[in-house]
Design an enzyme around this catalytic site. Structure first.
Site, PDB file in Angstrom:
ATOM      1  N   SER A   1       2.708  -1.785  -8.551  1.00  0.00           N
ATOM      2  CA  SER A   1       3.368  -1.630  -7.251  1.00  0.00           C
ATOM      3  C   SER A   1       2.998  -2.732  -6.264  1.00  0.00           C
ATOM      4  O   SER A   1       3.743  -2.964  -5.317  1.00  0.00           O
ATOM      5  CB  SER A   1       2.995  -0.276  -6.643  1.00  0.00           C
ATOM      6  OG  SER A   1       1.594  -0.158  -6.525  1.00  0.00           O
TER       7      SER A   1
ATOM      8  N   ASP B   1       1.030   3.936   2.927  1.00  0.00           N
ATOM      9  CA  ASP B   1       1.341   5.297   2.482  1.00  0.00           C
ATOM     10  C   ASP B   1       0.175   5.965   1.759  1.00  0.00           C
ATOM     11  O   ASP B   1       0.369   6.939   1.041  1.00  0.00           O
ATOM     12  CB  ASP B   1       2.567   5.269   1.563  1.00  0.00           C
ATOM     13  CG  ASP B   1       2.320   4.419   0.319  1.00  0.00           C
ATOM     14  OD1 ASP B   1       1.222   3.828   0.200  1.00  0.00           O
ATOM     15  OD2 ASP B   1       3.228   4.333  -0.532  1.00  0.00           O
TER      16      ASP B   1
ATOM     17  N   HIS C   1      -0.608   2.021  -0.828  1.00  0.00           N
ATOM     18  CA  HIS C   1      -0.121   0.641  -0.728  1.00  0.00           C
ATOM     19  C   HIS C   1      -0.350   0.069   0.662  1.00  0.00           C
ATOM     20  O   HIS C   1      -0.405   0.821   1.639  1.00  0.00           O
ATOM     21  CB  HIS C   1       1.372   0.608  -1.084  1.00  0.00           C
ATOM     22  CG  HIS C   1       1.680   1.273  -2.384  1.00  0.00           C
ATOM     23  ND1 HIS C   1       2.195   2.546  -2.464  1.00  0.00           N
ATOM     24  CD2 HIS C   1       1.487   0.867  -3.656  1.00  0.00           C
ATOM     25  CE1 HIS C   1       2.329   2.890  -3.747  1.00  0.00           C
ATOM     26  NE2 HIS C   1       1.895   1.898  -4.481  1.00  0.00           N
TER      27      HIS C   1
END
Ligand SMILES: *[C@@H]1O[C@H](CO)[C@@H](O)[C@H](O)[C@H]1NC(C)=O
Ligand SMILES: *[C@@H]1O[C@H](CO)[C@@H](O)[C@H](O)[C@H]1NC(C)=O
Length: 380
Positions: free
Chosen positions: A37, A342, A345
């Site tokens: 990610s 979040d 991240h």
């Protein structure tokens, strides 16, 4: 000899001090990226048909844009600095995507080691490399068919001249903490890196020569890990990060850097750059207020309020019914004050800071200006 190097010095001088040299003079025709990610520009969402909800993407794209972020990722800022367009995910096939300047194989949740059955992402590093092989074969086939496809696919020599970027390993470590002891995790690091080496060797065998490898960040400073593993204060370091997670990340990084050196030694015709993301991010969290942030560890988009605003049951933008009550993970009023977006991240503002530090060249091994003639020092 001497006069040739003198001319090169003059050229370098002109280049560095020319008013146009505001971005890096990388001159890569294409970028091929592999990872999780941290550099996923939409691969997981395209690949498993999942959905990201607002406020993801709100600050830059104005809509969820496949990134687990309020805006741009480090890879986006680096592409910008290289004067290249944002990378299209390999699996994102709709809307006439162009892969002319590269392709992104990264997918959120991906691991270096083969994915387990219940993994977030089935696209582990070996699969990403296999996808690249397929991509390359198809590109070469299409190039043989003439000019029709040129707009959409890389040129043949882009595979050799392109930059191969990597940011993966975080999920192998972070995921292991749910079922293994710290000692077991530390002992498993060589196995993870053997798998990584296999992948980069395959890419080398396919013609890749420019390798740009990010190490892993301070996992113990991620809100999610603090919430789950940091409830006992004796497990936290002076910044409030989980010590064991950071210890694992640092050992992984030491061994990754050694692997980069070994790989460089084995392949003198390649260029291998190791970038110390850990130090940049740890410094950001330690000295956050100096860089304009107000919250080093608390998530912007989450549920629960102080101190972490994180609840693992409800991801950013989602609503869940818990115990008969609806709870929603909402965004904060100003995400630029937050290092963490979040819980898992980094925010766009943090990514921008990290990118600016990467681009100084100081955190690279070798440093940019040294043995990499195509990487001139960056003005930022
Ligand atoms: C924070 O900044 C100070 C001053 O520049 C520096 O000495 C220190 O190493 C930084 N902290 C971290 C963890 O990098
Ligand atoms: C759910 O409600 C019960 C009874 O009111 C309570 O004991 C429990 O802590 C609640 N669980 C959560 C996760 O809020």
């Amino acid at each position: 000899m001497a006069s040739k190097s003198f001319i090169l010095q003059i050229l370098a001088f002109i280049f560095i001090f020319s008013p146009l040299a505001h971005s890096i003079q990388f001159n890569f025709p294409a970028v091929f990226n592999f990872g999780d990610s941290n550099s996923d520009t939409g691969g997981l969402v395209a690949g498993i048909g999942d959905r990201l909800d607002p406020p993801n993407g709100q600050i830059f794209f104005k809509r969820p844009a496949g990134r687990f972020c309020d805006g741009r990722l480090i890879i986006d800022f680096l592409m910008d600095a290289m004067d290249l367009p944002f990378l299209n995910p390999y699996l994102d096939s709709i809307g006439a995507p162009t892969f002319r300047k590269g392709c992104n194989f990264a997918a959120a949740g991906s691991t270096v080691l083969p994915a387990s059955a219940n993994a977030v992402s089935p696209f582990s590093f070996g699969i990403q490399v296999a996808q690249f092989m397929r991509f390359k074969i198809r590109v070469l086939q299409l190039l043989e068919k003439g000019r029709k496809f040129q707009k959409y696919i890389p040129q043949e020599d882009s595979f050799q001249k392109g930059l191969y970027m990597f940011d993966i390993g975080q999920n192998d470590l972070a995921g292991a903490f749910y079922s293994k002891s710290l000692d077991q995790i530390l002992a498993s690091i060589p196995t993870i890196l053997v798998e990584f080496e296999t992948g980069i060797q395959e890419l080398y065998d396919q013609g890749a020569r420019n390798f740009w490898i990010h190490n892993t960040g301070p996992l113990g400073c991620l809100t999610q890990n603090i919430a789950k593993f940091g409830t006992d204060p004796s497990k936290l370091d002076e910044l409030g990060c989980v010590s064991g997670h950071n210890q694992a990340a640092r050992l992984f990084n030491l061994q990754l850097q050694a692997l980069c050196k070994k790989f460089q030694g084995q392949h003198p015709d390649a260029k291998v750059i190791h970038v110390d993301i850990y130090t940049i991010k740890y410094n950001l969290i330690a000295n956050y207020s100096r860089y304009g942030f107000e919250h080093p560890l608390m998530a912007c988009c989450g549920y629960g309020g102080l101190p972490l605003n994180y609840d693992s049951r409800v991801p950013c933008g989602k609503t869940k019914v818990v115990n008969g009550t609806e709870i929603t993970a909402k965004g904060c009023s100003d995400s630029t004050e937050y290092v963490n977006w979040d819980g898992i991240h980094y925010s766009e503002a943090a990514n921008q800071y990290v990118s600016s530090q990467i681009l100084t060249g100081k955190y690279s091994d070798p440093p940019f200006s040294d043995k990499m003639p195509f990487l001139l020092p960056l003005k930022f």
